[in-house]
Design an enzyme around this catalytic site. Structure first.
Site, short mmCIF file in Angstrom:
data_model
loop_
_atom_site.label_atom_id
_atom_site.label_comp_id
_atom_site.label_asym_id
_atom_site.label_seq_id
_atom_site.Cartn_x
_atom_site.Cartn_y
_atom_site.Cartn_z
N CYS A 80 0.83 -1.21 0.00
CA CYS A 80 0.00 0.00 0.00
C CYS A 80 0.87 1.27 0.00
O CYS A 80 1.53 1.56 0.99
CB CYS A 80 -0.92 -0.04 1.23
SG CYS A 80 -1.76 1.50 1.59
N CYS A 83 -0.01 3.86 2.71
CA CYS A 83 0.42 3.37 4.03
C CYS A 83 1.87 3.73 4.29
O CYS A 83 2.25 4.04 5.42
CB CYS A 83 0.26 1.85 4.12
SG CYS A 83 -1.43 1.27 3.92
#
Length: 157
Positions: A80, A83
């Site tokens: 991600c 993230c």
């Protein structure tokens, strides 16, 4: 003769081939509460100790749900992109709180059961927990001012 040499060479390499790539499994740091997950090092904020990786469901129960301190839970994934931006930013903000709040990191690929239990449908998802209850939540990236407001609301006056 050459077959014997090839076989001997293969046998000498076999134990190394069974270990995960990167640091050798026997050399991984150990968490104070038990062994580290194979192939994973424990992440902490620079010398602060306010951030930890959740190892399993019972670790989550013990270190997050049963913790008297307010906890920020970062549900993330290795793949991600957002993230990777939010994680360090959030760790920095938690470290600034000087122990008033802790941060638990949960990799959703390793702990799908926790992600399902806490209704995480996208990453990054960040929960604010107090006394085992979710008191606030956000999904996606936030800037430092928004993160500061989120933490202040969790910590209180």
């Amino acid at each position: 003769m050459s077959q014997r040499l090839v076989l001997r060479r293969l046998l000498s390499l076999a134990p190394r081939a069974l270990l995960p790539p990167g640091p050798r499994a026997g050399l991984l740091p150990r968490a104070p509460h038990g062994p580290a997950a194979p192939g994973r090092a424990l992440a902490t904020a620079a010398g602060c100790g306010s951030t930890f990786n959740v190892q399993d469901g019972s670790d989550f129960q013990e270190r997050v749900v049963n913790n008297p301190k307010p906890i920020v839970v970062d549900f993330h994934a290795q793949w991600c992109g957002p993230c990777k931006i939010l994680g360090p930013r959030l760790e920095k903000m938690v470290a600034k709180q000087e122990g008033k709040v802790l941060m638990a990191k949960v990799d959703i690929d390793d702990h799908t059961d926790l992600a399902i239990e806490y209704e995480v449908s996208a990453v990054p998802t960040v929960l604010a927990m107090k006394n085992g209850d979710v008191v606030d939540k956000f999904v996606g990236i936030k800037d430092e001012d928004q993160l500061e407001a989120f933490l202040k609301k969790l910590i209180g006056p």
